[in-house]
Design an enzyme around this catalytic site. Structure first.
Site, short mmCIF file in Angstrom:
data_model
loop_
_atom_site.label_atom_id
_atom_site.label_comp_id
_atom_site.label_asym_id
_atom_site.label_seq_id
_atom_site.Cartn_x
_atom_site.Cartn_y
_atom_site.Cartn_z
N CYS A 1 -36.24 -63.56 -69.60
CA CYS A 1 -35.17 -64.43 -70.11
C CYS A 1 -34.64 -65.30 -68.97
O CYS A 1 -34.44 -64.83 -67.85
CB CYS A 1 -34.06 -63.59 -70.70
SG CYS A 1 -32.61 -64.54 -71.21
N CYS B 1 -15.59 -77.70 -63.40
CA CYS B 1 -16.81 -76.95 -63.73
C CYS B 1 -18.00 -77.50 -62.95
O CYS B 1 -19.15 -77.17 -63.26
CB CYS B 1 -17.08 -76.99 -65.23
SG CYS B 1 -17.28 -78.65 -65.90
#
Length: 496
Positions: free
Chosen positions: A98, A446
């Protein structure tokens, strides 16, 4: 805060790699993509996937460029004290691994240190400045924190099965995920039932993704479907929701404007900010923070650093749903929330009104106004029109707030020199009257690169000093860096 673009998942294989004979290398540091950094004797940089600082490793180079090479870890000959056993069986360098996490093999405390270094390096190299103080990192649960996620869906015809999850590492294929430890436990437990559900649907080949949004009492799943769903498929969705209390289905046949709740009623999707007595309803496609545990601490610290007084006016730039605006309204005399999206402005007004109606004694919300405006086209004249504010809270998307701070810098220069600036909106020799810049700015970011760029404008051109900065570990085990910084206005003529 991260604003994501909604895109259809791609299913393309990773490019072919050329592998060279393994090399023995000493790892010196780690980059933000969690790649170990080593140097050859001639100074050439080698980036090694899976390697950690101070490890001696065997690595296989798969890409050679004139100035650097990229390699994959083959074996660890001397292990770092910060290496830990990944909690998720789907994490790693193996085929089909993943790609949702990059740092599960690194102790979470060391992950935070890496992110702090990235922030400081960006401030120094891009912003040409250094914060007076380093804030203690904001940390929270390292697992089960991801309350928002986009899960790709893929029906694999050859295998006759459905995959639901994140993409494989370095691939557009969907990983064969059976559990996920960064998702809340109840969502991780739904991965296999979701696969079974979709495998039994008529539309299984035309369902590309599920957008997940968890509130305090409800879990919304937005099902993107490329064709109309049959009555039988709708019945299967309803049966799934009944079998898993708290789950509510939303359907998305087209763009975001088409998202609609399958069946009205049930719990309202919302999250709370209990310190401020605020409850924030939201739609599953609205922007909200991925990590609600960190968000509560983030809002609390931002307001504490801003030190809002009851006589002050505050502007919340990029206000979104009012995540900071409503808590500010419990402290300030007056608040103005400004956001680029008309939809979010309407939602923030609704949230303000519902919280004002439900306010407990002593928690009344002050006068608050919300305005929609393109904040990437700010001008000095627009700033003056918004009126003076004692303090600003700035929480932009990844692109940052460059135009906003450029406009502020232009007005600062006018105050210092006495020469009126020209407004980009067409007004020459802008008159600012009694308008004054904010005394303090708290910037929530961010993207450390755009924060550093914008900080450079504030410090070098707008008369501010960066008094503090620190990281916020909103996304443990990933390379994503959230941070915040505080800027204090200097007396006119003072040297930063």
């Amino acid at each position: 805060m991260s604003r994501r673009k909604h895109q259809q998942p791609q299913h393309k294989p990773a490019p072919a790699q050329t592998n060279y004979p393994p090399d023995l290398l000493m790892v010196e540091s780690l980059d933000i993509e969690a790649q170990g950094i080593a140097h050859r004797d001639d100074g050439k940089v080698v980036f090694i996937e899976g390697a950690l600082p101070f490890e001696q490793v065997s690595a296989s180079v798969y890409r050679k460029k004139p100035s650097f090479e990229k390699a994959t870890l083959m074996a660890v000959l001397r292990e770092s004290s910060q290496r830990v056993r990944p909690q998720c069986p789907h994490f790693g360098l193996h085929t089909g691994a993943c790609g949702g996490c990059k740092m599960q093999h690194l102790h979470v405390g060391a992950q935070v240190a890496v992110k702090q270094r990235v922030l400081e390096d960006n401030l120094r190299h891009i912003g040409k400045l250094k914060a007076d103080n380093i804030l203690r990192p904001i940390e929270g649960p390292a697992w089960g924190y991801r309350y928002r996620a986009r899960l790709s869906v893929r029906y694999v015809r050859k295998k006759g099965e459905v995959l639901v999850g994140f993409h494989e590492r370095k691939s557009g294929y969907v990983a064969d995920m059976r559990e996920c430890h960064v998702l809340p436990r109840h969502v991780s437990d739904l991965l296999l039932p979701l696969r079974a559900l979709i495998a039994g649907m008529d539309a299984k080949e035309t369902l590309p993704q599920i957008e997940l949004a968890c509130g305090d009492t409800a879990t919304a799943m937005v099902l993107r479907h490329m064709e109309a769903l049959s009555v039988g498929d709708l019945d299967k969705l309803r049966a799934f929701a009944l079998a898993h209390p708290g789950v509510q289905w939303w359907l998305q046949p087209g763009g975001l404007e088409t998202v609609k709740l399958l069946d009205e009623g049930g719990a309202v999707l919302s999250y709370g900010l209990p310190e401020f007595g605020v409850l924030m309803p939201f739609k599953p496609t609205d922007f909200t923070q991925v990590n609600p545990h960190i968000n509560q601490v983030l809002v609390s610290r931002a307001l504490r650093l801003l030190d809002v007084q009851s006589h002050e006016r505050v502007i919340d730039w990029f206000c979104g749903l009012g995540n900071f605006t409503l808590p500010l309204a419990t402290r300030a005399r007056e608040v103005l929330g400004i956001e680029g999206s008309e939809v979010l402005v309407a939602r923030s007004r609704e949230n303000y009104e519902s919280n004002r109606a439900a306010a407990r004694k002593g928690r009344a919300l002050t006068a608050t106004e919300f305005v929609a405006r393109n904040l990437f086209e700010m001008t000095p004249g627009m700033l003056v029109k918004d009126g003076a504010a004692d303090k600003w809270l700035v929480d932009p998307p990844r692109e940052g707030a460059f135009e906003l701070f450029k406009a502020l810098a232009a007005l600062h220069q006018q105050i210092v020199t006495g020469v009126p600036c020209d407004d980009a909106g067409g007004q020459q020799n802008l008159q600012i009257g009694d308008w004054t810049p904010p005394q303090r700015i708290v910037y929530v970011s961010c993207n450390p690169a755009t924060l550093a760029r914008d900080a450079g404008v504030l410090v070098n051109d707008a008369g501010y000093r960066c008094t503090a900065a620190g990281v916020v570990n909103m996304f443990p085990h990933t390379a994503h860096v959230e941070s915040m910084a505080v800027f204090e206005r200097l007396p006119v003529g003072a040297v930063p």
